[in-house]
Scaffold this motif. Structure first.
Motif, short mmCIF file in Angstrom:
data_model
loop_
_atom_site.label_atom_id
_atom_site.label_comp_id
_atom_site.label_asym_id
_atom_site.label_seq_id
_atom_site.Cartn_x
_atom_site.Cartn_y
_atom_site.Cartn_z
N ALA A 146 2.59 -9.70 -0.48
CA ALA A 146 3.12 -8.15 -0.14
C ALA A 146 2.84 -7.26 -1.39
O ALA A 146 2.44 -6.31 -1.20
CB ALA A 146 4.42 -8.16 0.33
N PHE A 147 3.22 -7.84 -2.53
CA PHE A 147 3.29 -7.06 -3.87
C PHE A 147 1.63 -6.72 -4.06
O PHE A 147 1.42 -5.76 -4.47
CB PHE A 147 3.77 -7.89 -4.88
CG PHE A 147 4.07 -7.17 -6.32
CD1 PHE A 147 4.75 -5.89 -6.28
CD2 PHE A 147 2.98 -7.64 -7.17
CE1 PHE A 147 4.70 -5.28 -7.68
CE2 PHE A 147 3.11 -6.82 -8.48
CZ PHE A 147 4.09 -5.74 -8.46
N ASP A 182 -0.95 -6.53 -1.86
CA ASP A 182 -1.50 -5.63 -1.09
C ASP A 182 -0.80 -4.39 -1.27
O ASP A 182 -1.71 -3.29 -1.39
CB ASP A 182 -0.80 -5.87 0.19
CG ASP A 182 -1.56 -7.20 0.90
OD1 ASP A 182 -2.77 -7.69 0.40
OD2 ASP A 182 -0.99 -7.76 1.84
N ASN A 183 0.36 -4.08 -1.74
CA ASN A 183 0.70 -2.57 -2.45
C ASN A 183 0.07 -2.31 -3.36
O ASN A 183 -0.44 -1.12 -3.55
CB ASN A 183 2.46 -2.63 -2.65
CG ASN A 183 3.25 -2.76 -1.44
OD1 ASN A 183 2.62 -2.38 -0.12
ND2 ASN A 183 4.42 -3.30 -1.34
N ASP A 232 -3.40 -1.15 -2.43
CA ASP A 232 -3.13 0.28 -1.68
C ASP A 232 -3.13 1.37 -2.66
O ASP A 232 -3.70 2.53 -2.59
CB ASP A 232 -2.09 0.18 -0.66
CG ASP A 232 -2.01 1.41 -0.03
OD1 ASP A 232 -3.01 1.91 0.59
OD2 ASP A 232 -0.83 2.00 0.48
N PHE A 233 -1.99 1.06 -3.91
CA PHE A 233 -2.13 2.16 -4.72
C PHE A 233 -3.22 2.38 -5.63
O PHE A 233 -3.44 3.82 -5.77
CB PHE A 233 -0.81 1.39 -5.80
CG PHE A 233 -0.75 2.45 -7.03
CD1 PHE A 233 -0.07 3.47 -6.96
CD2 PHE A 233 -1.10 1.83 -8.24
CE1 PHE A 233 0.07 4.19 -8.20
CE2 PHE A 233 -0.90 2.68 -9.46
CZ PHE A 233 -0.33 3.83 -9.38
N ALA A 283 2.19 8.48 -5.01
CA ALA A 283 2.08 7.20 -5.17
C ALA A 283 2.48 6.79 -6.69
O ALA A 283 3.00 5.59 -6.92
CB ALA A 283 0.71 6.69 -5.06
N THR A 339 6.44 6.71 -6.80
CA THR A 339 6.96 5.64 -6.11
C THR A 339 6.79 4.23 -7.02
O THR A 339 7.87 3.59 -7.30
CB THR A 339 5.90 5.36 -4.88
OG1 THR A 339 6.24 6.31 -4.08
CG2 THR A 339 6.71 4.09 -4.28
#
Length: 96
Positions: free
Chosen positions: A31-32, A34-35, A38-39, A73, A76
């Motif tokens: 998940a990390f 993938d994030n 995306d960033f 982004a 975040t």
């Protein structure tokens, strides 16, 4: 042997697989990753839009939208970093 003990052992053995982690679910590392991907894509898209706007190929509205997305982004990611540093500092403050 007591029958109740036998039943308890059987119930425990039957419920044990429910407590094991789900191997099909993506882990925290996935998940990390993938994030982060995306960033990076968000920043790359904003950069490409900015380059297009400099040569006159992009709509100014698209440039503003891409820059706003990239700003959000970055904010975040900075907030997440601050939370991780704060948690690390809390761990360091714990008495041993």
């Amino acid at each position: 042997m007591d029958v109740r003990t036998l039943f308890a052992a059987q119930k425990y053995a039957a419920s044990r697989p429910a407590t094991l982690p789900d191997e099909t679910a993506p882990g925290l590392g996935q998940a990390f990753t993938d994030n982060l991907r995306d960033f990076a894509q968000t920043l790359q898209h904003a950069e490409e839009t900015a380059k297009s706007a400099m040569v006159g190929d992009a709509d100014p509205h698209a440039l503003v939208q891409a820059l706003a997305q990239s700003e959000l982004a970055v904010e975040t990611v900075v907030t997440m970093r601050n939370k991780v540093v704060e948690a690390y500092q809390e761990i360091l403050r714990m008495p041993v």
